[in-house]
Scaffold this motif. Structure first.
Motif, PDB file in Angstrom:
ATOM      1  N   LEU A 165       0.819  -1.210   0.000  1.00 39.42           N
ATOM      2  CA  LEU A 165       0.000   0.000   0.000  1.00 39.42           C
ATOM      3  C   LEU A 165       0.855   1.264   0.000  1.00 39.42           C
ATOM      4  O   LEU A 165       0.471   2.281  -0.581  1.00 39.42           O
ATOM      5  N   ASN A 166       2.019   1.197   0.633  1.00 39.35           N
ATOM      6  CA  ASN A 166       2.896   2.363   0.653  1.00 39.35           C
ATOM      7  C   ASN A 166       3.398   2.702  -0.752  1.00 39.35           C
ATOM      8  O   ASN A 166       3.558   3.874  -1.100  1.00 39.35           O
ATOM      9  N   ILE A 171       3.225   6.132  -5.638  1.00 39.27           N
ATOM     10  CA  ILE A 171       2.888   6.383  -7.041  1.00 39.27           C
ATOM     11  C   ILE A 171       1.931   7.573  -7.143  1.00 39.27           C
ATOM     12  O   ILE A 171       2.095   8.453  -7.994  1.00 39.27           O
ATOM     13  N   ALA A 172       0.936   7.597  -6.254  1.00 38.75           N
ATOM     14  CA  ALA A 172      -0.020   8.704  -6.257  1.00 38.75           C
ATOM     15  C   ALA A 172       0.669  10.019  -5.920  1.00 38.75           C
ATOM     16  O   ALA A 172       0.377  11.068  -6.515  1.00 38.75           O
ATOM     17  N   GLN A 173       1.611  10.000  -4.976  1.00 39.00           N
ATOM     18  CA  GLN A 173       2.309  11.215  -4.590  1.00 39.00           C
ATOM     19  C   GLN A 173       3.203  11.717  -5.718  1.00 39.00           C
ATOM     20  O   GLN A 173       3.284  12.927  -5.972  1.00 39.00           O
ATOM     21  N   GLN A 174       3.876  10.800  -6.415  1.00 36.58           N
ATOM     22  CA  GLN A 174       4.693  11.199  -7.565  1.00 36.58           C
ATOM     23  C   GLN A 174       3.829  11.838  -8.647  1.00 36.58           C
ATOM     24  O   GLN A 174       4.237  12.804  -9.300  1.00 36.58           O
ATOM     25  N   TYR A 175       2.630  11.291  -8.832  1.00 40.65           N
ATOM     26  CA  TYR A 175       1.691  11.869  -9.794  1.00 40.65           C
ATOM     27  C   TYR A 175       1.356  13.304  -9.396  1.00 40.65           C
ATOM     28  O   TYR A 175       1.326  14.213 -10.233  1.00 40.65           O
ATOM     29  N   ALA A 176       1.104  13.512  -8.110  1.00 38.77           N
ATOM     30  CA  ALA A 176       0.761  14.848  -7.631  1.00 38.77           C
ATOM     31  C   ALA A 176       1.912  15.822  -7.848  1.00 38.77           C
ATOM     32  O   ALA A 176       1.704  16.987  -8.212  1.00 38.77           O
ATOM     33  N   ALA A 186      -4.877  10.598  -8.667  1.00 43.06           N
ATOM     34  CA  ALA A 186      -4.065   9.577  -9.333  1.00 43.06           C
ATOM     35  C   ALA A 186      -4.870   8.299  -9.533  1.00 43.06           C
ATOM     36  O   ALA A 186      -5.881   8.052  -8.872  1.00 43.06           O
ATOM     37  N   LEU A 187      -4.393   7.458 -10.466  1.00 41.77           N
ATOM     38  CA  LEU A 187      -5.071   6.194 -10.735  1.00 41.77           C
ATOM     39  C   LEU A 187      -4.951   5.252  -9.543  1.00 41.77           C
ATOM     40  O   LEU A 187      -3.939   5.200  -8.861  1.00 41.77           O
ATOM     41  N   ALA A 206      -6.915   1.444  -3.204  1.00 41.07           N
ATOM     42  CA  ALA A 206      -6.858   2.903  -3.345  1.00 41.07           C
ATOM     43  C   ALA A 206      -6.520   3.545  -1.999  1.00 41.07           C
ATOM     44  O   ALA A 206      -7.298   4.349  -1.465  1.00 41.07           O
ATOM     45  N   PRO A 207      -5.363   3.216  -1.423  1.00 39.01           N
ATOM     46  CA  PRO A 207      -5.035   3.748  -0.091  1.00 39.01           C
ATOM     47  C   PRO A 207      -4.888   5.263  -0.064  1.00 39.01           C
ATOM     48  O   PRO A 207      -5.106   5.890   0.979  1.00 39.01           O
ATOM     49  N   HIS A 208      -4.523   5.878  -1.201  1.00 37.23           N
ATOM     50  CA  HIS A 208      -4.384   7.332  -1.283  1.00 37.23           C
ATOM     51  C   HIS A 208      -5.734   8.047  -1.248  1.00 37.23           C
ATOM     52  O   HIS A 208      -5.785   9.272  -1.149  1.00 37.23           O
ATOM     53  N   LYS A 209      -6.827   7.274  -1.313  1.00 35.69           N
ATOM     54  CA  LYS A 209      -8.173   7.836  -1.208  1.00 35.69           C
ATOM     55  C   LYS A 209      -8.881   7.369   0.065  1.00 35.69           C
ATOM     56  O   LYS A 209     -10.092   7.538   0.204  1.00 35.69           O
TER      57      LYS A 209
END
Length: 280
Positions: A165-166, A171-176, A186-187, A206-209
């Motif tokens: 999950l990390n 990946i989501a943070q890099q997208y941001a 992010a996807l 979707a841990p970033h959500k």
């Protein structure tokens, strides 16, 4: 204010995906809707605004963000409306940016949802971190506007995979960092494989959500079902989301890039929320 909690895509309590549903005549303030979703701490809380007995608007919130589409909370909302708010056997949800979702209820309680498809495309140039998302190899990567789709060789790979999950958050943070958008834009990530007992199985992260693993993700099957229809050469499929709770989805491809996704739902709870409500 009345609130329902419904287990979607199942005929059994404590299976499928739980969603909260609140029906009102006017939208609540956005911050209030987000706080209610955070307090519920479910994958989604759906808010439904009544237009008339056959037409409704709908919005969906995770504990952290509003999302543009949620299948299981749509099923839960239709279940609640058919149960307590309308005598009609067909209702329509008017959805921002996605048009009209038509819901039909069969005599046995199964609810049929007409959605637009979200066709996935193969992705060659994907983030290298995606190779670390699960603890086993995958054979291909696809994506639609909702998620990366990692296609595994075997059904057991999907069932037994341990997600990192990390890494998904990273990946989501890099997208941001590389766009003007936020990590929550992010996807997400889904993994899938052909199945012996069903047509295909899947899991969703979707841990970033605020959703580590979503028990059943109806919206994602608007992409998974068309993908597996092409792989298997059939237009009617049964998908199974092999999370700890599990859920079964009956899928039928239609013309004009539409799909029927059908399932059952089970009422778990009716509750009263005690708030000083300010509508907008």
């Amino acid at each position: 204010m009345k609130m329902y909690q419904v287990d979607a895509f199942t005929t059994e309590l404590f299976k499928g995906n739980p969603a909260a549903v609140i029906v009102s005549n006017d939208w609540l303030d956005v911050s209030l809707m987000q706080n209610i979703a955070l307090e519920n701490n479910l994958a989604e809380t759906a808010f439904v605004k009544v237009i008339d007995a056959e037409n409704y608007e709908i919005r969906w919130f995770t504990p952290q963000v509003e999302v543009d589409f949620c299948g299981h909370a749509t099923l839960a909302s239709a279940f609640v409306l058919f149960k307590d708010y309308t005598q009609a056997q067909q209702i329509k949800f008017h959805v921002k940016n996605l048009g009209i979702f038509t819901m039909n209820q069969a005599e046995d309680g199964k609810i049929e949802m007409n959605f637009p498809t979200r066709l996935p495309k193969p992705v060659k140039d994907y983030p290298s971190l995606l190779n670390q998302v699960i603890d086993r190899p995958f054979k291909a990567v696809y994506a639609n506007e909702q998620a990366y789709i990692l296609v595994c060789e075997h059904e057991q790979d999907v069932i037994e995979a341990v997600p990192n999950l990390n890494v998904i958050r990273e990946i989501a943070q890099q997208y941001a960092l590389s766009t003007a958008l936020t990590a929550s834009d992010a996807l997400d990530v889904t993994i899938t494989a052909e199945s012996k007992d069903y047509d295909y199985v899947a899991r969703y992260f979707a841990p970033h959500k605020g959703i580590d693993e979503d028990p059943v993700t109806g919206s994602m099957h608007t992409g998974l079902a068309p993908f597996w229809a092409g792989q298997l050469g059939k237009n009617e499929l049964i998908g199974f989301q092999s999370s700890a709770r599990g859920g079964k989805l009956y899928c039928k491809l239609l013309e004009d890039n539409r799909i029927l996704i059908s399932g059952y739902a089970k009422l778990y709870m009716q509750a009263e929320i005690y708030l000083s409500i300010a509508s907008r």
